[in-house]
Design a protein around this motif. Sequence first.
Motif, PDB file in Angstrom:
ATOM      1  N   PHE A  59      -2.589   7.014  -3.072  1.00 23.18           N
ATOM      2  CA  PHE A  59      -2.773   6.175  -1.881  1.00 23.18           C
ATOM      3  C   PHE A  59      -1.430   6.078  -1.157  1.00 23.18           C
ATOM      4  N   PRO A  60      -1.456   5.707   0.131  1.00 21.36           N
ATOM      5  CA  PRO A  60      -0.191   5.679   0.882  1.00 21.36           C
ATOM      6  C   PRO A  60       0.743   4.528   0.513  1.00 21.36           C
ATOM      7  N   SER A  61       0.270   3.557  -0.264  1.00 26.00           N
ATOM      8  CA  SER A  61       1.153   2.483  -0.738  1.00 26.00           C
ATOM      9  C   SER A  61       0.574   1.926  -2.030  1.00 26.00           C
ATOM     10  N   GLY A  62       1.390   1.165  -2.727  1.00 31.98           N
ATOM     11  CA  GLY A  62       0.899   0.521  -3.940  1.00 31.98           C
ATOM     12  C   GLY A  62      -0.202  -0.475  -3.623  1.00 31.98           C
ATOM     13  N   LEU A  63      -0.022  -1.231  -2.544  1.00 29.26           N
ATOM     14  CA  LEU A  63      -1.029  -2.233  -2.189  1.00 29.26           C
ATOM     15  C   LEU A  63      -2.368  -1.571  -1.865  1.00 29.26           C
ATOM     16  N   ALA A  64      -2.332  -0.414  -1.194  1.00 30.37           N
ATOM     17  CA  ALA A  64      -3.584   0.297  -0.897  1.00 30.37           C
ATOM     18  C   ALA A  64      -4.284   0.706  -2.199  1.00 30.37           C
ATOM     19  N   ALA A  65      -3.523   1.063  -3.210  1.00 26.64           N
ATOM     20  CA  ALA A  65      -4.133   1.419  -4.498  1.00 26.64           C
ATOM     21  C   ALA A  65      -4.790   0.193  -5.140  1.00 26.64           C
ATOM     22  N   CYS A  66      -4.138  -0.985  -5.005  1.00 26.89           N
ATOM     23  CA  CYS A  66      -4.721  -2.231  -5.550  1.00 26.89           C
ATOM     24  C   CYS A  66      -6.029  -2.571  -4.821  1.00 26.89           C
ATOM     25  N   LEU A  97       7.155   5.180   0.021  1.00 25.12           N
ATOM     26  CA  LEU A  97       6.076   4.269  -0.363  1.00 25.12           C
ATOM     27  C   LEU A  97       4.904   5.102  -0.844  1.00 25.12           C
ATOM     28  N   LEU A  98       4.333   4.729  -1.983  1.00 20.17           N
ATOM     29  CA  LEU A  98       3.218   5.501  -2.535  1.00 20.17           C
ATOM     30  C   LEU A  98       2.505   4.679  -3.604  1.00 20.17           C
ATOM     31  N   GLY A  99       1.194   4.876  -3.707  1.00 17.15           N
ATOM     32  CA  GLY A  99       0.425   4.221  -4.767  1.00 17.15           C
ATOM     33  C   GLY A  99      -0.437   5.229  -5.491  1.00 17.15           C
ATOM     34  N   ALA A 100      -0.936   4.837  -6.658  1.00 22.04           N
ATOM     35  CA  ALA A 100      -1.870   5.694  -7.391  1.00 22.04           C
ATOM     36  C   ALA A 100      -2.792   4.803  -8.199  1.00 22.04           C
ATOM     37  N   ALA A 101      -4.031   5.230  -8.341  1.00 26.15           N
ATOM     38  CA  ALA A 101      -4.958   4.537  -9.240  1.00 26.15           C
ATOM     39  C   ALA A 101      -5.537   5.579 -10.183  1.00 26.15           C
ATOM     40  N   THR A 102      -5.608   5.217 -11.454  1.00 24.18           N
ATOM     41  CA  THR A 102      -6.136   6.109 -12.479  1.00 24.18           C
ATOM     42  C   THR A 102      -7.353   5.444 -13.097  1.00 24.18           C
ATOM     43  N   ALA A 103      -8.431   6.201 -13.270  1.00 22.92           N
ATOM     44  CA  ALA A 103      -9.674   5.618 -13.772  1.00 22.92           C
ATOM     45  C   ALA A 103     -10.136   6.321 -15.039  1.00 22.92           C
ATOM     46  N   ASN A 104     -10.968   5.614 -15.815  1.00 25.31           N
ATOM     47  CA  ASN A 104     -11.672   6.290 -16.900  1.00 25.31           C
ATOM     48  C   ASN A 104     -12.925   6.960 -16.316  1.00 25.31           C
TER      49      ASN A 104
END
Length: 393
Positions: free
Chosen positions: A85-92, A219-226
């Motif tokens: 995602f383009p920021s950490g907050l966007a990943a949240c 600035l960068l975000g990431a989300a990891t899922a099962n």
Amino acid sequence: MPLSSLLDCETRLVHGGRDPSSHAGMVNTPAFRGSTIVASSLDEWESRKLPGNPYASYGRFGTPTTRALETALADLEGGFRSIVFPSGLAACTHSLLALLRPGDHVLMTDSVYGPTRAFATTVLRRFGVETEFFDPGAGAAIRELIRPNTRVVYVESPGSATFEVQDIPAIAREAHRVDAFVVMDNTWASPLFFKPFEHGVDISVQAATKYIVGHSDALLGAATANERAWPLLQQVAHDFGQTAGPDDLYLALRGLRTLSVRLNRHWENGVMLAEALARHPMVAQVLHPALPSDAGHAIWRRDFTGASGLFAIALQPVGREGLRAFFDGLELFGIGLSWGGYESLALPMDAPTRSVKPWRHAGPLVRIHAGLESCKDLIEDMSAALDRMQCLV
Ligand SMILES: *Cc1c(COP(=O)(O)O)cnc(C)c1O
């Protein structure tokens, strides 16, 4: 290319998401710039769009640079797949949007990152989702708050600003009884020092802006899922047009290679600085879970394999002049937002917003990020600041 599961984390940081043979032998995956991705035959074009094909049909869905970072992060966190995602907050926020429908109930830790809290109480409320904040120390007692319509339990450990450690396995066990998803903001520990999927988390969020990029320049975000949460997470990211630029992805990949050496130094500097500050009469309390005196220390030792350089101090009550004396003469600590870069920071914090337990300190709260400087120099700089303040009281 998947790495052998027998390799240690430090090795995976160096080798994950790299394949020199695909890029003319270049050690680093290049920063691919692209919107259009052309095919040279109808069959090739159609195969591009098949599910499971790692080569996207359009730049918004990712380039080889995107896939390199996502592959490395999913592997480090121990999840199924990652998306940037383009920021950490966007990943949240997108991790929440992926899972929620009108009428759902969210349980969110009272110690959550402020902007995530604001998103829940404004945007989620507007879309008919109710958020209830819970005591970060709840552990298995969260059972009493879970309702049949609880869809997400959102945790962050240690919490932003106040650093309470949460019993994630106990919370996850209760959440999963009603098939709720556990979403965790894992930025503080990074995937190096906390393995979210071994502790029952379904989606783990990283503000990659912090330690993964590590140099305060992107600035960068990431989300990891099962596997259970992944289709929902990927769909929402695509539906909202979320993507990240090539240079930021490249900087995150570059930061990853040194994450272990940097974090070990941040950990060491943070603990030594925290211990020194705890002895100063102007410090009422140090909020750092790696200190044996901290309320969260036992769970931190059980579940984490290290500490980052971010913690806070609650000062003795001082007026504006005292606080100015503390901040204005600092030579090595910048006064600034964000953290996780190589440089030390000190930030005056407002009294944390709390719904469950009011913040009990009368004095100001200061968040500190211990950078990679000499620890002796950091201790001297901050001790001098506390001395300056003490002279005024
Ligand atoms: C900084 C931060 C974020 C947001 O990251 P940005 O990249 O600044 O949007 C989210 N969670 C935590 C815990 C953070 O510290």
